[in-house]
Write an enzyme that holds these catalytic residues in place. Structure first.
Site, PDB file in Angstrom:
ATOM      1  CG  HIS A 143       2.499   0.093   4.310  1.00 46.93           C
ATOM      2  ND1 HIS A 143       2.328  -0.779   5.363  1.00 46.93           N
ATOM      3  CD2 HIS A 143       1.328   0.779   4.195  1.00 46.93           C
ATOM      4  CE1 HIS A 143       1.104  -0.614   5.869  1.00 46.93           C
ATOM      5  NE2 HIS A 143       0.478   0.321   5.186  1.00 46.93           N
ATOM      6  CG  ASP A 178      -1.944  -1.024   1.287  1.00 43.09           C
ATOM      7  OD1 ASP A 178      -1.961  -1.879   0.401  1.00 43.09           O
ATOM      8  OD2 ASP A 178      -2.757  -0.989   2.237  1.00 43.09           O
TER       9      ASP A 178
HETATM   10 ZN    ZN Z   1      -2.289   3.122   3.461  1.00 45.80          ZN
END
Ligand code: ZN
Length: 299
Positions: free
Chosen positions: A259, A107
């Site tokens: 991430h 992400d």
């Molecule tokens: Zn996020």
């Protein structure tokens, strides 16, 4: 799932830890978007709501109070018609939250650190990237590079707001602008949507479904963003070990939350890929559920 007692379903760093200073956009604002919106440049962190004729406000639930992150006392845990994931870990029939095979998802990109990830994960393993509009318009080439390596791109909103606290129009603006940034960069419309901070309830779901998208959650949170602050005492070794335990306990199934916005989390993504997924490979989110990569691809 490893659980943080202070923030049990944490998906993302607390908003104060999000980067706020961004370089100017480099992606050209396309003429078709000017024709449609009347605007000439990409919006900032609060994108304007542009009405869309296919949105039916009549079907958006009205029994779910707007709530900020952690304001769960405003909701009713027993009321499945609200079904908050961020408050009560409630999932709906069309949410994807696990996978028959381990699956890495990243992400908050694209970022200047994404290429390191792309260049160091096993070329035969494809992952899923949930991207932010404000990042795409700054790093469109990195977005295209990710696409060209066969990874699947999903939406993570325009500017990473906690959606259950926004009005219907503000949520629509977060979604439509993110889709337009993806379309302007690579000519596709996303099928898969990851809500920032895991913030989703049936009001937010009802809006993303009208765009044809489905929510993608997770059953293993790496808490990789905690690597940014050494006082958390959360190391990349802890993450890899926790994931190995999870894999054994969960029979090799699972959807992993990671991430690609900063170097530390990219490095642990590479470690996971090389140490855990190297031999067994992995699934993309659509492969997890036998779904399509995109709603539409324009030639
Ligand atoms: Zn996020």
């Amino acid at each position: 799932m490893s659980v943080d007692p202070l923030n049990p379903f944490a998906a993302d760093p607390p908003s104060s830890q999000q980067p706020v200073v961004l370089p100017p956009p480099t992606l050209k604002f396309p003429q078709w978007l000017t024709d449609f919106t009347g605007l000439k440049e990409w919006p900032g962190m609060d994108p304007p709501y542009i009405p869309l004729d296919f949105i039916n406000f009549g079907v958006i639930p009205t029994n779910i109070p707007l709530h900020g992150q952690g304001q769960c006392e405003l909701l009713n845990n027993g009321d499945l018609s609200q079904c908050s994931f961020d408050c009560f870990n409630c999932v709906s029939f069309d949410d994807v939250y696990t996978c028959p095979k381990l699956s890495q998802t990243f992400d908050d990109g694209p970022s200047p650190f994404t290429p390191k990830l792309l260049n160091n994960i096993k070329p035969t393993t494809r992952s899923t990237f949930f991207t932010l509009g404000v990042q795409i318009i700054r790093y469109p080439e990195i977005y295209r590079q990710t696409v060209s390596k066969g990874h699947v791109m999903g939406s993570h909103t325009w500017s990473h707001k906690f959606l259950p606290g926004l009005s219907n129009e503000q949520i629509i603006a977060q979604i439509e602008w993110s889709i337009w940034a993806m379309n302007a960069t690579s000519g596709h419309l996303p099928k898969w949507f990851r809500p920032p901070y895991g913030g989703i309830d049936n009001r937010v779901r009802s809006i993303i479904r009208q765009f044809g998208m489905q929510a993608v959650l997770w059953d293993f949170d790496t808490f990789d963003w905690k690597l940014l602050d050494s006082s958390n005492k959360h190391t990349s070794k802890d993450i890899v070990n926790n994931l190995k335990l999870f894999r054994e306990k969960n029979g090799g199934k699972g959807l992993i939350l990671e991430h690609d916005a900063v170097i530390n989390t990219v490095d642990v993504g590479i470690e996971i890929n090389q140490q855990i997924l190297k031999n067994e490979g992995q699934f993309t989110v659509p492969q997890c559920v036998g779904g399509i990569d995109y709603i539409k691809k324009f030639v």
